[in-house]
Design a protein around this motif. Structure first.
Motif, short mmCIF file in Angstrom:
data_model
loop_
_atom_site.label_atom_id
_atom_site.label_comp_id
_atom_site.label_asym_id
_atom_site.label_seq_id
_atom_site.Cartn_x
_atom_site.Cartn_y
_atom_site.Cartn_z
N TRP A 1 5.40 -6.43 -1.18
CA TRP A 1 5.24 -6.33 0.31
C TRP A 1 4.15 -5.65 0.56
O TRP A 1 4.30 -4.42 -0.25
CB TRP A 1 6.01 -6.43 1.17
CG TRP A 1 7.39 -5.94 0.13
CD1 TRP A 1 7.40 -4.39 0.96
CD2 TRP A 1 8.63 -5.81 0.48
NE1 TRP A 1 8.27 -3.78 1.06
CE2 TRP A 1 9.95 -5.12 0.42
CE3 TRP A 1 9.20 -7.41 0.08
CZ2 TRP A 1 10.80 -4.97 0.33
CZ3 TRP A 1 10.03 -7.45 -0.83
CH2 TRP A 1 11.29 -6.38 -0.26
N ILE B 1 1.31 -5.03 3.69
CA ILE B 1 0.72 -5.32 4.61
C ILE B 1 -0.40 -4.47 5.46
O ILE B 1 -0.72 -2.98 5.41
CB ILE B 1 1.76 -5.62 6.01
CG1 ILE B 1 2.79 -6.43 5.44
CG2 ILE B 1 1.43 -5.88 6.98
CD1 ILE B 1 2.89 -7.95 5.41
N GLY C 1 4.88 -3.09 11.76
CA GLY C 1 5.74 -3.22 13.03
C GLY C 1 5.89 -3.98 13.32
O GLY C 1 6.58 -4.25 14.60
N GLY D 1 6.74 -7.25 11.74
CA GLY D 1 7.92 -8.31 11.04
C GLY D 1 7.24 -8.75 10.18
O GLY D 1 8.37 -10.03 10.27
N ALA E 1 5.92 -8.68 6.95
CA ALA E 1 6.84 -8.12 5.69
C ALA E 1 7.85 -8.77 5.24
O ALA E 1 7.89 -9.93 4.82
CB ALA E 1 6.82 -6.84 5.38
N PRO E 2 9.01 -8.71 6.70
CA PRO E 2 10.32 -9.15 5.94
C PRO E 2 10.02 -11.27 6.46
O PRO E 2 10.73 -11.40 6.19
CB PRO E 2 11.72 -9.16 7.31
CG PRO E 2 10.05 -7.32 8.49
CD PRO E 2 9.13 -7.61 7.90
N ASN F 1 10.12 6.02 1.08
CA ASN F 1 9.26 4.87 1.21
C ASN F 1 10.55 4.04 2.30
O ASN F 1 10.84 2.55 2.07
CB ASN F 1 8.62 4.03 0.19
CG ASN F 1 7.79 3.27 0.79
OD1 ASN F 1 7.71 2.69 2.52
ND2 ASN F 1 6.61 2.16 0.22
N ARG G 1 13.53 -1.03 4.32
CA ARG G 1 14.04 -1.19 6.03
C ARG G 1 13.30 -2.88 5.11
O ARG G 1 14.57 -3.45 5.96
CB ARG G 1 13.07 -0.79 7.37
CG ARG G 1 13.25 0.40 7.58
CD ARG G 1 14.72 0.79 7.70
NE ARG G 1 14.98 -0.39 9.00
CZ ARG G 1 16.57 -1.66 9.25
NH1 ARG G 1 17.08 -1.58 8.12
NH2 ARG G 1 16.74 -2.64 10.05
N LYS H 1 16.98 -5.55 5.40
CA LYS H 1 15.82 -6.72 6.61
C LYS H 1 16.68 -8.05 5.96
O LYS H 1 16.85 -9.32 6.92
CB LYS H 1 14.98 -6.66 7.35
CG LYS H 1 14.60 -6.21 8.23
CD LYS H 1 13.61 -5.75 8.56
CE LYS H 1 13.20 -4.19 10.11
NZ LYS H 1 12.10 -4.17 10.36
C1 LIG Z 1 6.25 -1.28 4.23
C2 LIG Z 1 5.71 -2.57 4.02
C3 LIG Z 1 4.88 -3.93 3.33
C4 LIG Z 1 6.38 -2.69 6.32
O1 LIG Z 1 5.49 -4.20 6.59
P1 LIG Z 1 5.62 -4.35 8.49
O2 LIG Z 1 5.31 -5.79 8.62
O3 LIG Z 1 5.69 -2.96 8.85
O4 LIG Z 1 7.50 -4.36 8.46
P2 LIG Z 1 8.32 -4.22 9.90
O5 LIG Z 1 7.79 -4.74 10.76
O6 LIG Z 1 9.93 -4.82 9.47
O7 LIG Z 1 8.59 -2.98 9.61
C5 LIG Z 1 9.23 -2.39 8.53
C6 LIG Z 1 9.74 -0.32 8.67
O8 LIG Z 1 8.39 0.28 9.10
C7 LIG Z 1 7.71 1.13 9.70
N1 LIG Z 1 7.33 0.93 11.04
C8 LIG Z 1 6.92 0.22 11.55
N2 LIG Z 1 5.42 0.53 12.40
C9 LIG Z 1 5.18 1.85 11.74
C10 LIG Z 1 4.17 2.06 12.09
N3 LIG Z 1 2.63 1.74 12.50
N4 LIG Z 1 3.66 3.27 11.17
C11 LIG Z 1 4.66 3.45 9.95
N5 LIG Z 1 5.74 3.15 9.94
C12 LIG Z 1 5.97 1.89 10.60
C13 LIG Z 1 9.60 1.08 10.29
O9 LIG Z 1 10.28 1.92 9.70
C14 LIG Z 1 10.17 -0.08 10.33
O10 LIG Z 1 11.79 -0.11 10.08
P3 LIG Z 1 12.19 -0.97 11.42
O11 LIG Z 1 12.07 -2.06 12.01
O12 LIG Z 1 14.04 -0.92 11.55
O13 LIG Z 1 12.04 0.39 12.86
C15 LIG Z 1 4.62 -2.09 5.43
O14 LIG Z 1 4.54 -0.80 5.62
C16 LIG Z 1 3.53 -1.34 4.27
O15 LIG Z 1 2.52 -2.17 3.21
N6 LIG Z 1 3.58 -0.54 3.32
C17 LIG Z 1 2.47 0.36 2.46
C18 LIG Z 1 2.46 -0.82 1.48
C19 LIG Z 1 3.50 -0.74 0.64
O16 LIG Z 1 4.54 0.97 0.34
N7 LIG Z 1 4.18 -1.33 -0.05
C20 LIG Z 1 6.14 -1.41 -0.68
C21 LIG Z 1 5.85 -0.75 -1.91
S1 LIG Z 1 6.91 -0.74 -2.31
#
Ligand SMILES: CC(C)(COP(=O)(O)OP(=O)(O)OC[C@H]1O[C@@H](n2cnc3c(N)ncnc32)[C@H](O)[C@@H]1OP(=O)(O)O)[C@@H](O)C(=O)NCCC(=O)NCCS
Length: 153
Positions: free
Chosen positions: A79, A81, A87, A89, A91-92, A119, A124, A128
């Motif tokens: 995933w 995003i 933040g 939800g 990705a979940p 990471n 998370r 989830k």
């Molecule tokens: C990992 C990722 C896909 C999560 O997507 P998302 O739609 O934001 O997911 P969620 O809304 O469930 O948030 C997941 C976690 O992100 C963190 N988070 C939320 N908002 C954030 C922000 N603005 N900045 C940094 N981290 C944040 C929190 O730890 C959150 O966990 P919590 O809900 O227990 O507080 C996204 O952060 C991303 O694209 N990361 C970069 C790419 C990557 O690392 N991909 C995975 C490779 S293994």
């Protein structure tokens, strides 16, 4: 292929890719799409686009991809995003939909996710959707330690 600019805004972004060896150049983003189109043809699945249900805006990618991990054939759910939508939800929600599709229509028995211990946002997402840590492996072009999160059908 028409998603390349939107995808490059994600995979080419230094903050989004901070847990990767480096952000992707544009050509590598094109290769990423070509690789997934080939996965659709060969395996019947790969990473898919995530779109906003109401506007059709491109939000990122999520989906299963066949990979060899520690000498074993696995299917990894991945995933990414777009940063402005973190933040909420997304990705979940996408990952849970992919898990249903993988264990239902695709008939898969097991999914993993390879995630670096640092990471936390990605860990998370795995938690989830019900994944748990099974082991740690060295993985990727730099052979960094990755947690193997897994879930069985
Ligand atoms: C990992 C990722 C896909 C999560 O997507 P998302 O739609 O934001 O997911 P969620 O809304 O469930 O948030 C997941 C976690 O992100 C963190 N988070 C939320 N908002 C954030 C922000 N603005 N900045 C940094 N981290 C944040 C929190 O730890 C959150 O966990 P919590 O809900 O227990 O507080 C996204 O952060 C991303 O694209 N990361 C970069 C790419 C990557 O690392 N991909 C995975 C490779 S293994």
């Amino acid at each position: 292929m028409e998603d390349v600019d939107d995808l490059f805004a994600i995979l080419g972004d230094a903050e989004t890719m901070r847990y990767y060896p480096a952000p992707y150049p544009r050509e590598r983003t094109l290769e990423w799409i070509t690789d997934n189109l080939e996965r659709y043809r060969r395996d019947g699945f790969g990473l898919w686009a995530i779109e906003d249900r109401e506007t059709g805006e491109y939000l990122g990618s999520c989906g299963p991809a066949a990979r060899v991990v520690d000498g074993v054939e696995e299917v990894e759910l991945g995933w990414h995003i777009k940063r402005s939508r973190w933040g909420r939800g997304i990705a979940p929600e996408a990952a849970a939909a992919c898990r249903y599709h993988a264990f239902g229509p695709l008939g898969l028995d097991r999914l993993i996710s390879l995630i670096r211990p640092v990471n936390v946002p990605s860990r998370r997402v795995a938690e989830k959707i019900g994944m748990t840590v099974e082991k740690e492996v060295l993985y990727g072009s730099v052979a960094w330690p990755h947690l193997v999160y897994a879930i069985e059908r």
